[in-house]
Design a protein around this motif. Structure first.
Motif, PDB file in Angstrom:
ATOM      1  N   GLY A 219     -14.791  63.816  -2.027  1.00 54.59           N
ATOM      2  CA  GLY A 219     -14.628  63.100  -3.220  1.00 54.59           C
ATOM      3  C   GLY A 219     -13.910  61.851  -3.160  1.00 54.59           C
ATOM      4  O   GLY A 219     -13.772  61.326  -1.967  1.00 54.59           O
ATOM      5  N   GLU A 220     -13.298  61.471  -4.173  1.00 50.96           N
ATOM      6  CA  GLU A 220     -12.397  60.359  -4.446  1.00 50.96           C
ATOM      7  C   GLU A 220     -11.182  60.227  -3.391  1.00 50.96           C
ATOM      8  O   GLU A 220     -10.765  59.281  -2.941  1.00 50.96           O
ATOM      9  CB  GLU A 220     -11.944  59.991  -5.846  1.00 50.96           C
ATOM     10  CG  GLU A 220     -13.032  59.498  -6.822  1.00 50.96           C
ATOM     11  CD  GLU A 220     -12.392  59.877  -8.051  1.00 50.96           C
ATOM     12  OE1 GLU A 220     -11.395  60.282  -8.443  1.00 50.96           O
ATOM     13  OE2 GLU A 220     -13.458  59.804  -8.988  1.00 50.96           O
ATOM     14  N   SER A 221     -10.638  61.702  -3.291  1.00 50.59           N
ATOM     15  CA  SER A 221      -9.458  61.623  -2.176  1.00 50.59           C
ATOM     16  C   SER A 221      -9.846  61.820  -0.958  1.00 50.59           C
ATOM     17  O   SER A 221      -8.959  62.065  -0.013  1.00 50.59           O
ATOM     18  CB  SER A 221      -8.664  62.711  -2.695  1.00 50.59           C
ATOM     19  OG  SER A 221      -8.503  62.812  -4.090  1.00 50.59           O
TER      20      SER A 221
ATOM     21  N   CYS B  63     -18.488  72.325 -12.194  1.00 46.58           N
ATOM     22  CA  CYS B  63     -17.945  70.981 -12.128  1.00 46.58           C
ATOM     23  C   CYS B  63     -18.018  70.157 -11.055  1.00 46.58           C
ATOM     24  O   CYS B  63     -18.052  68.930 -11.077  1.00 46.58           O
ATOM     25  CB  CYS B  63     -16.485  71.206 -12.584  1.00 46.58           C
ATOM     26  SG  CYS B  63     -15.882  72.219 -13.847  1.00 46.58           S
ATOM     27  N   HIS B  64     -18.659  71.098  -9.981  1.00 51.32           N
ATOM     28  CA  HIS B  64     -19.009  69.879  -8.772  1.00 51.32           C
ATOM     29  C   HIS B  64     -20.231  70.618  -7.972  1.00 51.32           C
ATOM     30  O   HIS B  64     -20.276  70.854  -7.184  1.00 51.32           O
ATOM     31  CB  HIS B  64     -17.709  70.462  -7.612  1.00 51.32           C
ATOM     32  CG  HIS B  64     -16.269  70.163  -8.068  1.00 51.32           C
ATOM     33  ND1 HIS B  64     -15.897  68.654  -8.308  1.00 51.32           N
ATOM     34  CD2 HIS B  64     -15.349  71.051  -8.452  1.00 51.32           C
ATOM     35  CE1 HIS B  64     -14.449  68.692  -8.620  1.00 51.32           C
ATOM     36  NE2 HIS B  64     -14.090  70.156  -9.009  1.00 51.32           N
TER      37      HIS B  64
ATOM     38  N   ALA C  42     -14.560  64.060 -10.028  1.00 53.36           N
ATOM     39  CA  ALA C  42     -13.807  63.235  -8.904  1.00 53.36           C
ATOM     40  C   ALA C  42     -15.006  62.882  -7.581  1.00 53.36           C
ATOM     41  O   ALA C  42     -14.581  62.669  -6.714  1.00 53.36           O
ATOM     42  CB  ALA C  42     -12.777  63.913  -8.256  1.00 53.36           C
ATOM     43  N   GLY C  43     -15.936  62.766  -8.183  1.00 55.17           N
ATOM     44  CA  GLY C  43     -17.267  62.500  -7.006  1.00 55.17           C
ATOM     45  C   GLY C  43     -17.408  63.453  -6.081  1.00 55.17           C
ATOM     46  O   GLY C  43     -17.851  63.492  -5.021  1.00 55.17           O
TER      47      GLY C  43
END
Ligand code: HEC
Length: 79
Positions: A30-32, A8-9, A16-17
């Motif tokens: 990522g996004e966070s 997934c990553h 989530a980037g």
């Protein structure tokens, strides 16, 4: 990481980037924000997500020994 997270990553998906294929990409995060902060396991989102049982969302969890290894790897500067 390759076993539990890359589906997934990684190359085909970056939920989530977040791309977990390289240290550079983990530090970028990522996004966070950054997923990896060398020397700071508590600040490393990828580890806190695993400890909270938030990641991986389904399928097999890394075992205690693998989590310890990851924690020590981050603590010693993620080399
Ligand atoms: C089945 C797919 C899947 C797998 C496997 C997976 N993730 Fe995720 N991950 C997601 C999704 C979807 C999100 C975004 C939604 C959320 O935060 O729950 C996410 C978000 C994240 C984030 C937050 C990124 C940000 O900046 O917001 C981190 C960190 C993360 N994953 C780490 C991991 C780690 C470490 C593993 C392996 C132990 C892993 N993930 C395995 C699907 C997956």
């Amino acid at each position: 990481m390759a076993t539990y997270c890359i589906e997934c990553h990684g190359r085909n998906a970056q939920e989530a980037g977040l791309d977990l294929r390289s240290i550079q990409a983990m530090m970028k995060g990522g996004e966070s924000g950054p997923a990896l902060v060398p020397g700071q396991p508590d600040e490393s989102l990828l580890l806190t997500m695993i400890l909270d049982s938030h990641m991986p969302p389904d399928g097999q969890m890394p075992n205690r020994r693998e989590i310890d290894l990851l924690t020590r790897w981050i603590l010693h500067g993620a080399n």
